[in-house]
Design a protein around this motif. Structure first.
Motif, PDB file in Angstrom:
ATOM      1  N   ALA A 418     -87.060 -37.718 -62.499  1.00  0.00           N
ATOM      2  CA  ALA A 418     -87.539 -38.368 -61.268  1.00  0.00           C
ATOM      3  C   ALA A 418     -88.754 -37.620 -60.707  1.00  0.00           C
ATOM      4  N   VAL A 419     -88.714 -36.296 -60.753  1.00  0.00           N
ATOM      5  CA  VAL A 419     -89.822 -35.502 -60.229  1.00  0.00           C
ATOM      6  C   VAL A 419     -91.084 -35.754 -61.052  1.00  0.00           C
ATOM      7  N   ARG A 420     -90.911 -35.775 -62.365  1.00  0.00           N
ATOM      8  CA  ARG A 420     -92.065 -35.993 -63.242  1.00  0.00           C
ATOM      9  C   ARG A 420     -92.681 -37.374 -63.005  1.00  0.00           C
ATOM     10  N   GLN A 421     -91.831 -38.388 -62.927  1.00  0.00           N
ATOM     11  CA  GLN A 421     -92.342 -39.751 -62.740  1.00  0.00           C
ATOM     12  C   GLN A 421     -93.053 -39.926 -61.408  1.00  0.00           C
ATOM     13  N   ALA A 422     -92.434 -39.410 -60.348  1.00  0.00           N
ATOM     14  CA  ALA A 422     -93.029 -39.554 -59.016  1.00  0.00           C
ATOM     15  C   ALA A 422     -94.384 -38.854 -58.981  1.00  0.00           C
ATOM     16  N   ALA A 423     -94.459 -37.664 -59.575  1.00  0.00           N
ATOM     17  CA  ALA A 423     -95.714 -36.914 -59.555  1.00  0.00           C
ATOM     18  C   ALA A 423     -96.791 -37.656 -60.339  1.00  0.00           C
TER      19      ALA A 423
END
Ligand SMILES: N[C@@H](CCSC[C@H]1O[C@@H](n2cnc3c(=O)[nH]cnc32)[C@H](O)[C@@H]1O)C(=O)O
Ligand SMILES: [Zn+2]
Length: 435
Positions: A418-423
């Motif tokens: 989720a962190v990777r996608q949002a960033a």
């Protein structure tokens, strides 16, 4: 007391000897209780460290974590044009949500590569602090002040905000967050602002952190205008004051001459060496061996991901050793043990953060490095391996303040995907707004 046992590993002790031992941690106080064979087996929670080295968590003493959003966005340019033409226009479009997403991506990368503490200079500090709270890491944070191109009122507003967030967030996240007043540099912040706000930092009991002597362009205007070197000028405006209880610390110090190294040693001023950023922006080679010889406290930092381009302190250790030798024209300069100390206790000291050594009473900030890899075989000298052969990808577990942040290469506190996608989404959107 509920306990965490890091068991069956080899342990890097403060004198850099390697011992076979368990590390027993009190999860409530977040401290190391014991380092001895067998003490971890009956702990409430255990981490397997067989075929691994238990070392202090690394401390990244200078970064701009949210700049992960600009990783690979503008490369192969010198500092001044890189900042003015690419970075600052993109940063002008940043929202608080962007900064939170970029900071989380940076912390994900740091936790995965065994970093437990960092120093962050950026903006939208309340959002940065919330993200740190969630990640379980430890940090010293601040709002970076720039006054160039601002009118009087805006300059004061920026500096006042830096002091206000330093006051508000010191001790946040159960004490894992500390703060500093962070003027960007001696050439991007006006003299009257420095003279007025450095004493306010003293009143708040927070240190000052800034960029100094990063490039020759930061030295020449000061020498021409004032007839003194940048560190002497910094001391005139109240920085690096030996009477102050807080240790001020600078990033880079590349173009520091012998008089400045001497002055920093005398004043106890800290230096954060950022070798990869200095090489990539062709800023120069810091006189690190001279600083160590003079007794200057030296730590290690990656700087932002846009000038590195990663936040892996293992790579930074290798770069520090390599460029240190080149700068000194001496293969024995900036040796592996010096570099390991720099990335652990050195950085913790300079940043004024707990951690940096595996011993009873110290903060339980740990990295467990897997050794069963071809590139780490044979194990003649593990200190050498940490600097010259290992990478952040070899880290198996990361512990901060007694809490397991990564177990078996799975980060526990942040949702990696989720962190990777949002960033990624926010980064693409940001640069399209900036163009
Ligand atoms: N409040 C300021 C922000 C300063 S934060 C810290 C700044 O340092 C910048 N920065 C990142 N890496 C470097 C470096 O290597 N040298 C100098 N500045 C850098 C970064 O882009 C960011 O703008 C403003 O309104 O612009
Ligand atoms: Zn920087």
């Amino acid at each position: 007391m509920t306990t965490l046992g890091v068991v069956d590993g080899q342990v890097l002790r403060p004198d850099l000897r390697i011992e076979e031992a368990d590390v027993l941690v009190d999860r409530e106080s977040g401290e190391i209780v014991d380092v001895d064979p067998e003490v971890g087996a009956s702990a409430d929670e255990t981490l397997d460290a067989s075929d691994s080295l238990v070392m202090p968590g690394l401390v990244n003493a200078h970064t701009h974590a949210a700049m992960t959003l600009l990783r690979g966005y503008a490369d192969d340019k010198p500092l001044e044009s890189w900042l003015r033409e690419d970075v600052w226009p993109a940063e002008a479009e940043l929202t608080p949500e962007d900064v939170a997403a970029g900071t989380k991506l940076g912390m994900l990368e740091m936790i995965r590569s065994g970093t437990t503490g960092f120093v962050d200079m950026y903006f939208e500090v309340p959002d940065v602090v919330a993200a740190i709270d969630e990640s379980g890491m430890r940090a010293r944070v601040g709002h970076g002040v720039v006054t160039v191109g601002k009118d009087d009122e805006a300059a004061h507003e920026d500096a006042a905000e830096s002091i206000a967030v330093a006051r508000e967030f010191d001790g946040a996240a159960d004490g894992r967050v500390r703060t500093a007043f962070m003027p960007h540099s001696l050439t991007t912040v006006r003299e009257d602002i420095l003279r007025e706000y450095v004493p306010k930092a003293r009143e708040e009991g927070v240190p000052v952190h800034l960029h100094v002597n990063e490039t020759a362009h930061e030295v020449d205007p000061i020498v021409e205008e004032r007839g003194v070197r940048p560190v002497a000028y910094a001391r005139e405006v109240g920085l690096f004051d030996p009477e102050s209880e807080e240790r001020d610390f600078l990033a880079h110090g590349v173009h520091s001459d012998a008089s400045e190294v001497e002055a920093l040693a005398e004043a106890g001023g800290g230096v954060v060496h950022c070798p990869a950023s200095n090489m990539k922006l062709a800023s120069g080679m810091a006189p690190v061996q001279a600083m160590l010889d003079a007794g200057v406290p030296v730590g290690l930092g990656t700087d932002g991901a846009a000038s590195n381009n990663d936040l892996d302190l293992f790579g930074e250790m290798r770069d520090a050793a390599m460029v240190g030798k080149l700068a000194s024209e001496d293969a024995s300069a900036v040796a592996a043990p010096d570099v390991v100390r720099m990335a652990t206790r050195g950085s913790a000291t300079v940043a004024g953060l707990p951690g940096g050594s595996v011993e009873p009473g110290a903060a339980a900030d740990l990295a467990v490095v897997g050794l069963d890899a071809p590139h780490l075989t044979p194990a003649h000298d593990l200190v050498s391996h940490l600097v010259y052969a290992a990478s952040g990808r070899d880290v198996r577990h990361t512990v901060c303040d007694g809490r397991v942040l990564m177990r078996d290469r799975e980060v526990q506190t942040l949702d990696a995907e989720a962190v990777r996608q949002a960033a990624e989404e926010r980064a693409f959107d940001l640069v399209s707004r900036a163009e």
